[in-house]
Scaffold this motif. Structure first.
Motif, PDB file in Angstrom:
ATOM      1  N   VAL A 204     -40.338  30.535 -15.360  1.00  0.00           N
ATOM      2  CA  VAL A 204     -40.779  30.084 -16.685  1.00  0.00           C
ATOM      3  C   VAL A 204     -39.591  29.552 -17.483  1.00  0.00           C
ATOM      4  N   LEU A 205     -38.463  30.266 -17.447  1.00  0.00           N
ATOM      5  CA  LEU A 205     -37.291  29.832 -18.208  1.00  0.00           C
ATOM      6  C   LEU A 205     -36.722  28.520 -17.691  1.00  0.00           C
TER       7      LEU A 205
ATOM      8  N   ASP B 268     -36.882  26.824 -23.764  1.00  0.00           N
ATOM      9  CA  ASP B 268     -36.878  27.155 -25.183  1.00  0.00           C
ATOM     10  C   ASP B 268     -38.209  27.750 -25.634  1.00  0.00           C
ATOM     11  N   ALA B 269     -38.868  28.501 -24.755  1.00  0.00           N
ATOM     12  CA  ALA B 269     -40.128  29.157 -25.120  1.00  0.00           C
ATOM     13  C   ALA B 269     -39.902  30.113 -26.292  1.00  0.00           C
ATOM     14  N   ASP B 270     -40.845  30.116 -27.218  1.00  0.00           N
ATOM     15  CA  ASP B 270     -40.779  31.017 -28.371  1.00  0.00           C
ATOM     16  C   ASP B 270     -41.554  32.307 -28.149  1.00  0.00           C
ATOM     17  N   VAL B 271     -42.685  32.194 -27.427  1.00  0.00           N
ATOM     18  CA  VAL B 271     -43.595  33.327 -27.223  1.00  0.00           C
ATOM     19  C   VAL B 271     -44.102  33.278 -25.793  1.00  0.00           C
ATOM     20  N   VAL B 272     -44.164  34.448 -25.142  1.00  0.00           N
ATOM     21  CA  VAL B 272     -44.767  34.570 -23.819  1.00  0.00           C
ATOM     22  C   VAL B 272     -45.808  35.682 -23.897  1.00  0.00           C
ATOM     23  N   VAL B 273     -47.004  35.403 -23.407  1.00  0.00           N
ATOM     24  CA  VAL B 273     -48.118  36.353 -23.506  1.00  0.00           C
ATOM     25  C   VAL B 273     -48.578  36.697 -22.098  1.00  0.00           C
TER      26      VAL B 273
ATOM     27  N   ARG C 201     -34.667  36.111 -28.486  1.00  0.00           N
ATOM     28  CA  ARG C 201     -35.508  35.684 -29.602  1.00  0.00           C
ATOM     29  C   ARG C 201     -36.914  35.306 -29.150  1.00  0.00           C
ATOM     30  N   CYS C 202     -37.108  35.179 -27.850  1.00  0.00           N
ATOM     31  CA  CYS C 202     -38.440  34.888 -27.313  1.00  0.00           C
ATOM     32  C   CYS C 202     -39.272  36.167 -27.354  1.00  0.00           C
ATOM     33  N   ARG C 203     -40.388  36.123 -28.053  1.00  0.00           N
ATOM     34  CA  ARG C 203     -41.244  37.306 -28.171  1.00  0.00           C
ATOM     35  C   ARG C 203     -42.189  37.400 -26.971  1.00  0.00           C
ATOM     36  N   VAL C 204     -42.243  38.575 -26.357  1.00  0.00           N
ATOM     37  CA  VAL C 204     -43.135  38.830 -25.227  1.00  0.00           C
ATOM     38  C   VAL C 204     -44.202  39.820 -25.671  1.00  0.00           C
ATOM     39  N   TYR C 205     -45.454  39.436 -25.508  1.00  0.00           N
ATOM     40  CA  TYR C 205     -46.576  40.294 -25.877  1.00  0.00           C
ATOM     41  C   TYR C 205     -47.347  40.710 -24.625  1.00  0.00           C
TER      42      TYR C 205
ATOM     43  N   TYR D  90     -49.666  33.652 -19.334  1.00  0.00           N
ATOM     44  CA  TYR D  90     -49.864  33.929 -17.908  1.00  0.00           C
ATOM     45  C   TYR D  90     -51.351  33.977 -17.574  1.00  0.00           C
ATOM     46  N   ILE D  91     -51.760  33.178 -16.592  1.00  0.00           N
ATOM     47  CA  ILE D  91     -53.049  33.341 -15.928  1.00  0.00           C
ATOM     48  C   ILE D  91     -52.713  34.100 -14.650  1.00  0.00           C
ATOM     49  N   SER D  92     -52.920  35.396 -14.659  1.00  0.00           N
ATOM     50  CA  SER D  92     -52.257  36.265 -13.683  1.00  0.00           C
ATOM     51  C   SER D  92     -52.992  36.430 -12.368  1.00  0.00           C
TER      52      SER D  92
END
Length: 343
Positions: A185-186, A191-196, A219-223, A324-326
């Motif tokens: 992903v990186l 420069d992703a801001d949010v990863v879900v 600074r990238c938020r992971v939920y 993510y479509i896991s």
């Protein structure tokens, strides 16, 4: 909480990533970029469906397609790395036992079913017959027990028959393998801001969170996203310790383990911004919407996108959001059932 030996480190992640890139069992899955317009709906759709957010036009949305991974889910990344470490420890694969109702069991069988070593997957009696038959066909013996007795049957096989237990989610080597997807992903979205990320036992989101943070993208938020009927990690965060929810239940069965893993809990506390909850109805409507766009995803693979589409992820306007479509392991008959207007 201090980092310790139960927390994966960057060297372990890079080692796993390098190894998995050479494995014929693991593929680099694509990231679909700038696809927010796929989820814009007409006024007519808005009238009949208020479970999905109306406007994603100001979100730069990406999908990480782990439903296209070998065996149909992200699990094979962790399993191949886990088996590598087992082999390093024992010289050759010993008798192996695990417990799983679905995707981990399939990936486990893919990895060890034809290895010549005896292996057992303990499954709940409620597991679909087609899942257990598939695992058996791949060369792994299936033993079914009541859900409440899964761990005790595994413990018996370890104690009495000299099996080695391969944990289906609470394992640092699994987490390191799952983190390989975060490095991909990186590379694709630096420069992703949010990863879900969907969260069941917590292994995938642990690896993704660790891979992103330890690579310097703090600074990238992971939920993490759980079904509201199986909120084990959510409740663990509230209790500040891993807890058990024996009645955990969701249409997304892969996201409904009866307890949160201790190792996964530690990773989530350290690397995950928050745990978000979605309803089964939101998961199923997201699954239908993906299917209408030509993407086959199982309910467990849809939870992260459901959180975005239902407005559960905070502060994403103007942000680059990777979802993510896991997993995509869903049969034609299951699809036919889930595609109904009401379930």
């Amino acid at each position: 909480m201090d980092l310790d030996t139960a927390i994966v480190n960057l060297d372990q992640i890079h080692e796993a990533y390098a190894y998995l890139k050479t494995s014929p069992h693991v593929v680099r899955t694509p990231v679909l970029p700038h696809i927010q317009n796929l989820f814009q709906r007409s006024d007519k759709e808005d009238e009949v469906d208020d479970l999905l957010v109306k406007d994603l036009s100001k979100v730069d949305l990406y999908l990480k397609m782990e439903n296209m991974q070998t065996t149909g889910s992200f699990k094979i990344r962790g399993v191949i790395n886990q088996m590598r470490k087992v082999q390093e420890k024992y010289g050759k694969l010993p008798k192996l036992v695990t417990m799983s109702a679905g995707n981990y069991g399939k990936a486990f069988a893919h990895a060890v079913g034809n290895s010549g070593t005896k292996s057992v997957c303990v499954m709940p009696k409620t597991a679909p017959q087609n899942r257990s038959k598939l695992i058996e066909k791949m060369g792994v013996e299936v033993r079914k027990t009541p859900t409440s007795e899964l761990q005790s049957e595994v413990d018996r096989l370890v104690a009495e028959e000299d099996f080695v237990f391969c944990h289906p989610f609470d394992d640092v080597n699994l987490i390191a393998g799952y983190a390989s997807s975060a490095l991909e992903v990186l590379e694709d979205v630096p420069d992703a801001d949010v990863v879900v990320v969907c969260c069941g036992g917590g292994g995938l989101v642990s690896g993704v969170g660790a891979g992103i943070s330890l690579s310097g993208h703090r600074r990238c938020r992971v939920y993490a996203v759980e079904p509201d009927g199986a909120s084990t990690m959510f409740e663990s965060f509230k209790a500040r310790r891993p807890i058990t929810l024996p009645e955990a239940k969701s249409v997304a069965a892969g996201l409904a383990p009866p307890y949160a893993g201790t190792i996964c809990y530690r990773h989530c506390r350290w690397f995950v911004e928050d745990i978000l909850l979605v309803s089964d109805a939101e998961i199923l409507r997201t699954m239908r919407l993906l299917f209408q766009r030509g993407i086959k995803a199982e309910p467990s693979g849809c939870a992260a996108l459901a959180a975005v589409l239902s407005g559960k992820v905070p502060d994403i306007e103007g942000k680059k959001v990777v979802v993510y479509i896991s997993g995509g392991n869903v049969t034609c008959s299951e699809l036919a059932f889930y595609m109904k207007e009401e379930v």
